[in-house]
Design a protein around this motif. Structure first.
Motif, PDB file in Angstrom:
ATOM      1  N   LEU A  95      14.623  38.557  11.103  1.00  0.00           N
ATOM      2  CA  LEU A  95      14.730  37.298  10.366  1.00  0.00           C
ATOM      3  C   LEU A  95      14.005  36.148  11.077  1.00  0.00           C
ATOM      4  O   LEU A  95      13.227  35.431  10.437  1.00  0.00           O
ATOM      5  CB  LEU A  95      16.197  36.954  10.095  1.00  0.00           C
ATOM      6  CG  LEU A  95      16.438  35.765   9.182  1.00  0.00           C
ATOM      7  CD1 LEU A  95      15.783  35.968   7.817  1.00  0.00           C
ATOM      8  CD2 LEU A  95      17.937  35.544   9.012  1.00  0.00           C
ATOM      9  N   TYR A 124      10.264  36.627  10.584  1.00  0.00           N
ATOM     10  CA  TYR A 124       9.828  36.194   9.253  1.00  0.00           C
ATOM     11  C   TYR A 124       9.807  34.669   9.167  1.00  0.00           C
ATOM     12  O   TYR A 124       8.932  34.089   8.513  1.00  0.00           O
ATOM     13  CB  TYR A 124      10.717  36.777   8.155  1.00  0.00           C
ATOM     14  CG  TYR A 124      10.380  38.192   7.789  1.00  0.00           C
ATOM     15  CD1 TYR A 124       9.126  38.528   7.283  1.00  0.00           C
ATOM     16  CD2 TYR A 124      11.313  39.210   7.942  1.00  0.00           C
ATOM     17  CE1 TYR A 124       8.803  39.829   6.944  1.00  0.00           C
ATOM     18  CE2 TYR A 124      10.997  40.528   7.605  1.00  0.00           C
ATOM     19  CZ  TYR A 124       9.750  40.828   7.113  1.00  0.00           C
ATOM     20  OH  TYR A 124       9.429  42.119   6.775  1.00  0.00           O
ATOM     21  N   ALA A 125      10.758  34.007   9.806  1.00  0.00           N
ATOM     22  CA  ALA A 125      10.783  32.541   9.829  1.00  0.00           C
ATOM     23  C   ALA A 125       9.539  32.002  10.542  1.00  0.00           C
ATOM     24  O   ALA A 125       8.977  30.982  10.128  1.00  0.00           O
ATOM     25  CB  ALA A 125      12.052  32.040  10.505  1.00  0.00           C
TER      26      ALA A 125
END
Length: 182
Positions: free
Chosen positions: A85, A88-89
Protein backbone atom coordinates in the motif's frame (compact mmCIF):
# COMPACT_ATOMS: atom_id res chain seq x y z
CA UNK A 1 8.99 18.71 -7.33
CA UNK A 2 9.43 16.89 -10.62
CA UNK A 3 12.63 15.15 -9.48
CA UNK A 4 11.09 14.16 -6.16
CA UNK A 5 8.12 12.66 -7.99
CA UNK A 6 10.44 10.64 -10.20
CA UNK A 7 12.40 9.52 -7.14
CA UNK A 8 9.17 8.36 -5.47
CA UNK A 9 8.48 6.15 -8.48
CA UNK A 10 11.99 4.69 -8.32
CA UNK A 11 11.67 4.12 -4.55
CA UNK A 12 8.34 2.35 -4.98
CA UNK A 13 10.10 -0.40 -6.94
CA UNK A 14 6.86 -0.80 -8.90
CA UNK A 15 8.23 0.66 -12.13
CA UNK A 16 9.84 3.88 -13.30
CA UNK A 17 8.45 6.57 -15.56
CA UNK A 18 8.69 5.77 -19.27
CA UNK A 19 11.57 8.22 -19.72
CA UNK A 20 13.56 6.49 -16.98
CA UNK A 21 12.77 3.15 -18.63
CA UNK A 22 14.15 4.67 -21.86
CA UNK A 23 17.26 6.00 -20.09
CA UNK A 24 17.79 2.59 -18.51
CA UNK A 25 17.48 0.95 -21.94
CA UNK A 26 20.04 3.37 -23.39
CA UNK A 27 22.33 2.63 -20.42
CA UNK A 28 22.00 -1.11 -21.11
CA UNK A 29 23.00 -0.59 -24.75
CA UNK A 30 25.79 1.97 -24.19
CA UNK A 31 28.47 2.73 -21.61
CA UNK A 32 26.36 5.63 -20.25
CA UNK A 33 24.90 5.66 -16.75
CA UNK A 34 21.14 6.24 -16.44
CA UNK A 35 21.63 9.88 -15.35
CA UNK A 36 23.96 10.64 -18.26
CA UNK A 37 21.54 8.90 -20.62
CA UNK A 38 18.71 11.04 -19.24
CA UNK A 39 20.61 14.26 -19.93
CA UNK A 40 21.62 13.04 -23.41
CA UNK A 41 18.04 12.09 -24.25
CA UNK A 42 16.87 15.53 -23.10
CA UNK A 43 19.17 17.23 -25.55
CA UNK A 44 18.15 14.85 -28.36
CA UNK A 45 14.48 15.67 -27.66
CA UNK A 46 15.36 19.35 -28.06
CA UNK A 47 16.29 18.59 -31.68
CA UNK A 48 12.65 17.54 -32.17
CA UNK A 49 11.67 21.12 -31.33
CA UNK A 50 13.18 22.48 -34.53
CA UNK A 51 10.31 21.52 -36.89
CA UNK A 52 7.78 22.55 -34.21
CA UNK A 53 9.36 26.03 -33.98
CA UNK A 54 9.58 25.76 -30.20
CA UNK A 55 11.87 28.21 -28.42
CA UNK A 56 13.92 27.05 -25.45
CA UNK A 57 14.30 29.22 -22.40
CA UNK A 58 16.26 29.15 -19.18
CA UNK A 59 13.75 26.67 -17.75
CA UNK A 60 14.35 24.36 -20.72
CA UNK A 61 18.07 24.10 -20.15
CA UNK A 62 17.73 23.85 -16.37
CA UNK A 63 15.13 21.09 -16.74
CA UNK A 64 17.40 19.13 -19.07
CA UNK A 65 20.16 19.14 -16.46
CA UNK A 66 18.62 19.62 -13.00
CA UNK A 67 15.92 16.92 -13.04
CA UNK A 68 18.52 14.14 -12.92
CA UNK A 69 20.33 15.84 -10.04
CA UNK A 70 17.03 16.30 -8.17
CA UNK A 71 16.23 12.62 -8.60
CA UNK A 72 19.58 11.59 -7.13
CA UNK A 73 19.29 14.02 -4.20
CA UNK A 74 15.73 12.90 -3.44
CA UNK A 75 16.70 9.24 -3.59
CA UNK A 76 19.44 9.91 -1.05
CA UNK A 77 16.95 11.06 1.62
CA UNK A 78 13.79 9.24 0.55
CA UNK A 79 13.30 5.92 2.28
CA UNK A 80 11.91 2.95 0.41
CA UNK A 81 8.34 2.25 1.52
CA UNK A 82 7.64 -1.12 3.08
CA UNK A 83 4.44 -2.87 2.22
CA UNK A 84 2.43 -2.78 -0.96
CA UNK A 85 0.00 0.00 0.00
CA UNK A 86 2.74 2.57 0.79
CA UNK A 87 4.50 1.59 -2.45
CA UNK A 88 1.32 2.28 -4.42
CA UNK A 89 0.99 5.58 -2.53
CA UNK A 90 4.52 6.49 -3.69
CA UNK A 91 3.47 5.78 -7.29
CA UNK A 92 0.34 7.94 -6.99
CA UNK A 93 2.22 10.70 -5.15
CA UNK A 94 5.07 10.57 -7.65
CA UNK A 95 2.73 10.97 -10.61
CA UNK A 96 0.95 13.85 -8.88
CA UNK A 97 4.23 15.64 -8.07
CA UNK A 98 5.52 15.27 -11.63
CA UNK A 99 2.21 16.61 -12.96
CA UNK A 100 2.20 19.58 -10.57
CA UNK A 101 5.90 20.26 -11.18
CA UNK A 102 5.25 20.25 -14.93
CA UNK A 103 2.30 22.60 -14.47
CA UNK A 104 4.41 24.99 -12.38
CA UNK A 105 7.20 25.42 -14.87
CA UNK A 106 4.90 25.41 -17.89
CA UNK A 107 2.90 28.31 -16.45
CA UNK A 108 6.02 30.29 -15.42
CA UNK A 109 6.94 30.79 -19.08
CA UNK A 110 10.68 30.35 -18.52
CA UNK A 111 10.64 27.68 -21.19
CA UNK A 112 9.19 24.21 -20.92
CA UNK A 113 11.33 21.17 -20.27
CA UNK A 114 12.44 19.27 -23.34
CA UNK A 115 9.63 16.69 -23.16
CA UNK A 116 6.98 19.28 -22.27
CA UNK A 117 8.09 21.53 -25.12
CA UNK A 118 7.68 18.60 -27.47
CA UNK A 119 4.21 18.01 -25.95
CA UNK A 120 3.08 21.65 -26.17
CA UNK A 121 4.55 22.07 -29.66
CA UNK A 122 2.76 19.03 -31.03
CA UNK A 123 -0.44 20.03 -29.21
CA UNK A 124 -0.32 23.53 -30.69
CA UNK A 125 0.63 22.44 -34.22
CA UNK A 126 -1.83 19.53 -34.41
CA UNK A 127 -4.69 20.94 -32.32
CA UNK A 128 -4.65 17.96 -29.94
CA UNK A 129 -5.18 18.06 -26.18
CA UNK A 130 -2.18 17.97 -23.87
CA UNK A 131 -3.34 14.71 -22.30
CA UNK A 132 -3.56 12.93 -25.68
CA UNK A 133 -0.18 14.19 -26.86
CA UNK A 134 1.60 13.56 -23.55
CA UNK A 135 0.16 10.05 -23.27
CA UNK A 136 1.35 9.26 -26.81
CA UNK A 137 4.85 10.60 -26.08
CA UNK A 138 5.07 8.62 -22.84
CA UNK A 139 3.95 5.40 -24.53
CA UNK A 140 6.52 5.92 -27.31
CA UNK A 141 9.34 6.44 -24.78
CA UNK A 142 8.18 3.38 -22.85
CA UNK A 143 8.06 1.12 -25.89
CA UNK A 144 11.49 2.25 -27.07
CA UNK A 145 12.93 1.76 -23.58
CA UNK A 146 11.57 -1.77 -23.33
CA UNK A 147 12.98 -2.65 -26.77
CA UNK A 148 16.38 -1.37 -25.61
CA UNK A 149 16.27 -3.42 -22.41
CA UNK A 150 14.63 -1.14 -19.82
CA UNK A 151 12.30 -2.64 -17.25
CA UNK A 152 8.69 -1.80 -16.52
CA UNK A 153 6.12 -2.37 -13.78
CA UNK A 154 2.63 -1.34 -12.83
CA UNK A 155 3.95 2.09 -11.78
CA UNK A 156 5.36 2.59 -15.28
CA UNK A 157 2.04 1.85 -16.90
CA UNK A 158 0.17 4.06 -14.42
CA UNK A 159 2.56 6.93 -15.16
CA UNK A 160 2.23 6.51 -18.93
CA UNK A 161 -1.56 6.62 -18.75
CA UNK A 162 -2.02 9.26 -16.01
CA UNK A 163 0.72 11.85 -16.61
CA UNK A 164 -1.09 13.53 -19.52
CA UNK A 165 -4.30 14.16 -17.55
CA UNK A 166 -2.22 15.14 -14.50
CA UNK A 167 -0.25 17.79 -16.41
CA UNK A 168 -3.40 19.09 -18.11
CA UNK A 169 -5.23 19.38 -14.76
CA UNK A 170 -2.24 21.11 -13.11
CA UNK A 171 -1.90 23.63 -15.93
CA UNK A 172 -5.62 24.39 -15.88
CA UNK A 173 -5.63 24.77 -12.08
CA UNK A 174 -2.51 26.95 -11.94
CA UNK A 175 -3.27 29.12 -14.96
CA UNK A 176 -7.06 29.16 -14.65
CA UNK A 177 -7.38 27.96 -18.24
CA UNK A 178 -5.78 25.48 -20.66
CA UNK A 179 -2.21 26.16 -21.74
CA UNK A 180 -3.14 26.66 -25.40
CA UNK A 181 -5.29 29.65 -24.33
CA UNK A 182 -2.43 31.38 -22.49
Amino acid sequence: MFGTGEAMLVSSELGNSPWTVLAEGVAVQTPLAIGAATVGISFLVLLGWIPLRQRPGLGTILNAIVIGVAIDVSLAWLSEPSGLLPRYAFVAGGIALVGIGSGLYLTCFLGPGPRDGLMTGISRRRGLSLRVVRTGIELTALTTGVILGGTVGIGTLAFAVLIGPSVQAAVAALAGRPLHEL
